[in-house]
Design a protein around this motif. Structure first.
Motif, PDB file in Angstrom:
ATOM      1  N   UNK A  44     -22.127  29.108  17.972  1.00 55.04           N
ATOM      2  CA  UNK A  44     -21.645  28.024  17.112  1.00 55.04           C
ATOM      3  C   UNK A  44     -21.563  26.677  17.799  1.00 55.04           C
ATOM      4  N   UNK A  45     -22.021  26.601  19.044  1.00 62.28           N
ATOM      5  CA  UNK A  45     -22.127  25.273  19.642  1.00 62.28           C
ATOM      6  C   UNK A  45     -23.414  24.636  19.109  1.00 62.28           C
ATOM      7  N   UNK A  46     -23.457  23.310  19.144  1.00 54.52           N
ATOM      8  CA  UNK A  46     -24.633  22.612  18.635  1.00 54.52           C
ATOM      9  C   UNK A  46     -25.188  21.722  19.742  1.00 54.52           C
ATOM     10  N   UNK A  47     -26.410  22.008  20.149  1.00 51.70           N
ATOM     11  CA  UNK A  47     -27.024  21.156  21.166  1.00 51.70           C
ATOM     12  C   UNK A  47     -27.211  19.763  20.580  1.00 51.70           C
ATOM     13  N   UNK A  48     -26.672  18.778  21.265  1.00 47.54           N
ATOM     14  CA  UNK A  48     -26.732  17.379  20.818  1.00 47.54           C
ATOM     15  C   UNK A  48     -26.047  17.187  19.467  1.00 47.54           C
ATOM     16  N   UNK A  49     -25.043  18.011  19.229  1.00 46.69           N
ATOM     17  CA  UNK A  49     -24.274  17.888  17.993  1.00 46.69           C
ATOM     18  C   UNK A  49     -22.940  17.220  18.292  1.00 46.69           C
ATOM     19  N   UNK A  50     -22.565  16.258  17.474  1.00 50.24           N
ATOM     20  CA  UNK A  50     -21.357  15.470  17.730  1.00 50.24           C
ATOM     21  C   UNK A  50     -20.417  15.475  16.537  1.00 50.24           C
ATOM     22  N   UNK A  51     -20.560  16.478  15.683  1.00 49.42           N
ATOM     23  CA  UNK A  51     -19.738  16.517  14.469  1.00 49.42           C
ATOM     24  C   UNK A  51     -19.057  17.877  14.348  1.00 49.42           C
ATOM     25  N   UNK A  52     -18.588  18.369  15.469  1.00 49.05           N
ATOM     26  CA  UNK A  52     -17.898  19.655  15.441  1.00 49.05           C
ATOM     27  C   UNK A  52     -18.835  20.799  15.775  1.00 49.05           C
ATOM     28  N   UNK A  53     -18.439  21.964  15.288  1.00 50.32           N
ATOM     29  CA  UNK A  53     -19.237  23.160  15.555  1.00 50.32           C
ATOM     30  C   UNK A  53     -20.365  23.292  14.539  1.00 50.32           C
ATOM     31  N   UNK A  54     -21.174  24.293  14.745  1.00 50.76           N
ATOM     32  CA  UNK A  54     -22.212  24.592  13.767  1.00 50.76           C
ATOM     33  C   UNK A  54     -21.559  24.952  12.433  1.00 50.76           C
ATOM     34  N   UNK A  55     -22.186  24.528  11.335  1.00 49.94           N
ATOM     35  CA  UNK A  55     -21.643  24.962  10.045  1.00 49.94           C
ATOM     36  C   UNK A  55     -21.989  26.423   9.774  1.00 49.94           C
ATOM     37  N   UNK A  56     -22.892  26.999  10.535  1.00 49.72           N
ATOM     38  CA  UNK A  56     -23.214  28.429  10.343  1.00 49.72           C
ATOM     39  C   UNK A  56     -22.201  29.274  11.102  1.00 49.72           C
ATOM     40  N   UNK A  57     -21.435  29.973  10.366  1.00 49.83           N
ATOM     41  CA  UNK A  57     -20.445  30.856  10.977  1.00 49.83           C
ATOM     42  C   UNK A  57     -21.134  32.201  11.244  1.00 49.83           C
ATOM     43  N   UNK A  58     -21.968  32.191  12.276  1.00 51.53           N
ATOM     44  CA  UNK A  58     -22.814  33.366  12.542  1.00 51.53           C
ATOM     45  C   UNK A  58     -22.013  34.651  12.638  1.00 51.53           C
ATOM     46  N   UNK A  59     -20.839  34.526  13.241  1.00 49.41           N
ATOM     47  CA  UNK A  59     -20.052  35.734  13.498  1.00 49.41           C
ATOM     48  C   UNK A  59     -19.692  36.450  12.198  1.00 49.41           C
ATOM     49  N   UNK A  60     -19.268  35.664  11.214  1.00 46.67           N
ATOM     50  CA  UNK A  60     -18.799  36.261   9.957  1.00 46.67           C
ATOM     51  C   UNK A  60     -19.895  36.454   8.899  1.00 46.67           C
ATOM     52  N   UNK A  61     -21.052  35.853   9.161  1.00 48.52           N
ATOM     53  CA  UNK A  61     -22.177  36.119   8.268  1.00 48.52           C
ATOM     54  C   UNK A  61     -22.636  37.551   8.505  1.00 48.52           C
ATOM     55  N   UNK A  62     -23.195  38.249   7.548  1.00 46.82           N
ATOM     56  CA  UNK A  62     -23.493  37.815   6.187  1.00 46.82           C
ATOM     57  C   UNK A  62     -22.355  38.079   5.218  1.00 46.82           C
ATOM     58  N   UNK A  63     -21.215  38.612   5.714  1.00 51.41           N
ATOM     59  CA  UNK A  63     -20.167  39.028   4.777  1.00 51.41           C
ATOM     60  C   UNK A  63     -19.422  37.856   4.167  1.00 51.41           C
ATOM     61  N   UNK A  64     -19.158  36.867   5.020  1.00 46.77           N
ATOM     62  CA  UNK A  64     -18.378  35.728   4.519  1.00 46.77           C
ATOM     63  C   UNK A  64     -19.323  34.568   4.248  1.00 46.77           C
ATOM     64  N   UNK A  65     -19.318  34.094   3.030  1.00 44.05           N
ATOM     65  CA  UNK A  65     -20.181  32.967   2.663  1.00 44.05           C
ATOM     66  C   UNK A  65     -19.314  31.753   2.374  1.00 44.05           C
ATOM     67  N   UNK A  66     -19.228  30.894   3.349  1.00 42.95           N
ATOM     68  CA  UNK A  66     -18.454  29.665   3.220  1.00 42.95           C
ATOM     69  C   UNK A  66     -19.009  28.840   2.057  1.00 42.95           C
ATOM     70  N   UNK A  67     -18.132  28.359   1.159  1.00 43.65           N
ATOM     71  CA  UNK A  67     -18.614  27.512   0.052  1.00 43.65           C
ATOM     72  C   UNK A  67     -19.386  26.288   0.541  1.00 43.65           C
ATOM     73  N   UNK A  68     -19.162  25.963   1.793  1.00 46.68           N
ATOM     74  CA  UNK A  68     -19.865  24.829   2.374  1.00 46.68           C
ATOM     75  C   UNK A  68     -21.387  25.032   2.357  1.00 46.68           C
ATOM     76  N   UNK A  69     -21.810  26.282   2.435  1.00 43.75           N
ATOM     77  CA  UNK A  69     -23.257  26.541   2.428  1.00 43.75           C
ATOM     78  C   UNK A  69     -23.875  26.058   1.119  1.00 43.75           C
ATOM     79  N   UNK A  70     -23.139  26.261   0.039  1.00 40.99           N
ATOM     80  CA  UNK A  70     -23.644  25.792  -1.257  1.00 40.99           C
ATOM     81  C   UNK A  70     -23.636  24.267  -1.306  1.00 40.99           C
ATOM     82  N   UNK A  71     -22.580  23.675  -0.800  1.00 42.13           N
ATOM     83  CA  UNK A  71     -22.524  22.212  -0.811  1.00 42.13           C
ATOM     84  C   UNK A  71     -23.618  21.615   0.078  1.00 42.13           C
ATOM     85  N   UNK A  72     -23.900  22.302   1.162  1.00 46.60           N
ATOM     86  CA  UNK A  72     -25.006  21.881   2.037  1.00 46.60           C
ATOM     87  C   UNK A  72     -26.319  21.880   1.252  1.00 46.60           C
ATOM     88  N   UNK A  73     -26.543  22.938   0.503  1.00 47.39           N
ATOM     89  CA  UNK A  73     -27.784  23.048  -0.275  1.00 47.39           C
ATOM     90  C   UNK A  73     -27.831  21.976  -1.360  1.00 47.39           C
TER      91      UNK A  73
END
Ligand code: BDP
Length: 723
Positions: A187-216
């Protein structure tokens, strides 16, 4: 147990929430991006309401994409006009919005719209009359086209454009319009300066953050149609069943919005996770391994887009490890994906530590001889400039130089070299500068835009990628103004002829308000902000002067790193006599990689222009500039200009305080304070260093740096983000 102390604030809080809901007050934390459907001014609402009474979307119960369109229009129109349109099965009065393909609607068919011109993703938005009723039609050949058209309709409202008499036809000029996430599995982001990755790899695929839809939603709204989920410095684990299931879950969320999933593939994956002892493209077992891997991926993600590959670059494995070329490496993966319709985006960002050639020349030298050797489903992904996302670079000489190979653009949206998320720099003018640059590959007018939209050399496979600036921060990008860079990337990906200023204006209207003062002031800030960064960091065509590793802050003195081309001193070449990198025929002759008229212009001290002067020329400090100053004085002057521009930007923002909501105003104001301080730091440190080299006095009236050179050299940032 309840105590009074707990109870009272809680009651107050509930009331505040109630009050906010009742009065429509909305916390402006930036989360909504350009999907911010806050009520328009009363006048605009009155104007639009009669035109947007009724929504007709045939088939919306069965199709996820149509359902998404309906949801977006109800929400968008409802928010903007404070009154949602009614949803009905057919047109039955004035003020309808009919969203349908000709196939799905007899009413649309009867209009005989020129839909053949729209392709698979295009759309039209038209004012029209259906059985005596006045209204608006969004038509397209596909549901995806309808989605893009519906977002365009919302944009018309957000920018207060007339609906009456509207007649818009639009189709994307570029096929693959992608974000590249440099996101790691931890969840670190190379050259990312806005927090962590929005992909919560650990909890995927079970937990689908509503943010994924807003991203789309946010991406679809600007026409982005694909996303590479993981870092180009890839872990092979992304291709294991466990992680493929996670990617598949994201693909399922994105699918209704037309966003395809792609993965960065590590070239040595057959060894690391496949149990083979080689990744040699010529080895039949390796070929079989990739073919099976592709089959497995497509079973999980039927519309998987393909692979992005960073090979033989900065320590990444690649075909050259086995004596094979980039084309042989790319074709290996391309053949595995081909039966499924996938593509390989093979990056041209390569330079070798044992290669003494000017780094700016190496990618061209490696790739241009391979023109014609890549399979049809390979596209070569080229950074906008020949070095590495610097605040200003000339366009990459590969553009136009490989007529038989489709080339796609790679821009960096995250501001690795432009002050991270904390400095305000609108990248629209930079993208525009590159896209409009004329390569002269096929005579005048052979712009970079025409190379990547395929029109110059007749390619069907076309693409553009932006390295995302997105993270888990509430406002997605670390600051409100960074959102403009994601936004403009999407708009220019759809149409690379789009002007940066036009997009800036739209974005300001959508993001803040329609107030003319906000618009004029905001446009001034956006227009000049990138040049300000160039001026206080790397003026006059200088580049790569940043500190080591994290790339934050000045480090022009650095000259002791293992690889020569990692050192700023390699790029500026300053000494007592002069400064700049001679890339003419007297020097590295990088100019020869450009088509004739461009090469001549770049090689000429008088024609190249101030912006790229020291990129191509090594000049004496007393070289006379067109301004009347000599080079040394001009350099100092540019640093001062950069700082002054930031100061001006800060004052401009301050003047908008009464017109901007408190939260976004305040965060931006604080960041501008940081930027002013750091622009001064860049200016002072750079002048201190270059003066130590040039041994020249400061021009009259110029303030000396606040501290000694040693002071600046001692500044360390051990915990800078993104590294
Ligand atoms: C450089 C970045 C590095 C990336 C590299 C790339 O510093 O983190 O991995 O580009 O594009 O600018 O591969």
């Amino acid at each position: 147990m309840y105590s009074d102390a707990f109870f009272i604030p809680r009651a107050l809080l509930l009331f505040a929430v109630f009050l906010a809901a009742a009065t429509g007050v909305h916390a402006e934390d930036g989360y909504d991006l350009w999907l911010r459907y806050q009520p328009l001014e009363a006048e605009a609402r009155e104007k639009y309401r009669p035109q947007l009474r009724q929504l007709v979307i045939p088939g919306s119960e069965q199709s996820p994409t149509l359902k998404a369109i309906e949801g977006e229009l109800v929400r968008g129109v409802g928010g903007l006009l404070k009154r949602a349109p009614g949803v009905s099965a057919g047109v039955n009065g004035d003020g309808f919005v009919l969203v349908a393909t000709p196939k799905a609607s007899r009413d649309v068919r009867a209009q005989n719209f020129p839909v053949h011109k729209l392709g698979e993703e295009g759309y039209l938005v038209r004012s029209t009359t259906i059985r005596g009723h006045r209204g608006t039609v969004v038509a397209a050949n596909s549901e995806l086209g309808l989605l893009y058209g519906s977002f365009h309709l919302l944009r018309l409202l957000q920018t207060r454009s007339a609906l009456e008499g509207v007649s818009i036809e639009s189709r994307p000029r570029i096929g693959l319009r992608l974000l590249n996430h440099w996101d790691n599995l931890d969840r670190s982001v190379e050259r990312g300066y806005a927090g962590q990755s929005i992909w919560d790899w650990w909890n995927l695929p079970d937990v689908l953050d509503p943010r994924y839809t807003d991203y789309a939603r946010a991406n679809a709204a600007i026409g982005i149609n694909g996303t590479v989920l993981n870092n180009v410095n890839a872990s092979a684990d992304s291709l294991t069943p466990r992680y493929l299931a996670k990617a598949a879950a994201l693909a399922d969320v994105f699918r209704p919005y037309g966003i395809r999933v792609y993965l960065s593939a590590r070239f040595s994956a057959p060894v690391e996770i496949g149990g083979l002892d080689t990744a040699d493209p010529k080895d039949p077992d390796v070929q079989r391994w990739w073919a099976h891997k592709a089959d497995e991926i497509y079973r999980l993600i039927p519309d998987f887009g393909g692979f992005l590959v960073k090979a033989n670059s900065e320590g990444q494995p690649g075909p050259q490890d086995y004596g094979r070329s980039h084309a042989e490496g790319a074709n290996l993966l391309a053949r595995a994906l081909n039966p499924h319709g996938g593509v390989v985006m093979w990056r041209a960002f390569v330079y070798q530590q044992d290669n003494p050639e000017d780094r700016a020349k190496q990618a061209y030298s490696d790739f241009v001889p391979l023109d014609g050797q890549f399979d049809d489903n390979v596209i070569v992904q080229v950074k906008n400039g020949p070095i590495d996302f610097q605040p200003r670079e000339p366009f990459h000489p590969m553009f136009g130089a490989m007529p038989k190979t489709p080339l796609m653009m790679e821009f960096q949206i995250t501001k690795e070299y432009l002050g991270f998320a904390s400095h305000l720099a609108y990248l629209g003018p930079m993208y525009e500068e590159v896209l409009r640059a004329d390569t002269f590959a096929e005579g005048p007018g052979s712009t970079v835009a025409k190379v990547i939209d395929g029109s110059l050399h007749g390619h069907q496979l076309t693409g553009i990628a932006g390295v995302a600036n997105i993270g888990s921060d509430r406002d997605w990008t670390g600051s409100t103004f960074n959102q403009a860079n994601w936004y403009v990337f999407g708009r220019m990906a759809w149409n690379p002829q789009t002007g940066a200023e036009e997009v800036a204006r739209d974005w300001l209207k959508i993001t803040f308000s329609n107030n003319p003062v906000v618009l004029t002031t905001g446009q001034d800030m956006l227009r000049d902000s990138r040049q300000a960064v160039v001026d206080y960091m790397t003026p006059l065509g200088l580049a790569h002067l940043m500190a080591t590793g994290h790339h934050y802050g000045p480090g022009p003195w650095v000259s002791d790193l293992a690889r020569p081309e990692w050192n700023p001193a390699y790029y500026h070449r300053a000494d007592k006599n002069g400064i700049g990198f001679d890339r003419t025929s007297e020097g590295s002759n990088a100019v020869a990689q450009y088509a004739d008229p461009v090469a001549k212009r770049f090689a000429s001290r008088s024609d190249v222009g101030d912006d790229l002067l020291l990129w191509f020329h090594h000049l004496p400090w007393d070289y006379p500039m067109t301004s009347g100053r000599d080079l040394w004085e001009e350099l100092v002057h540019r640093y001062d200009t950069g700082v002054a521009e930031v100061r001006e930007m800060r004052a401009q923002w301050q003047s908008l305080e009464p017109l901007i909501d408190a939260e976004r105003f305040d965060k931006t104001a604080r960041l501008l304070r940081v930027q002013e301080r750091e622009a001064q730091w860049w200016r002072d440190a750079s002048i201190a260093y270059f003066q130590s080299v040039s041994q020249r006095p400061l021009p009259e009236g110029v303030a000396p740096p606040a501290h000694s050179l040693e002071h600046y050299q001692a500044v360390k940032y051990p915990w800078a983000p993104g590294h």
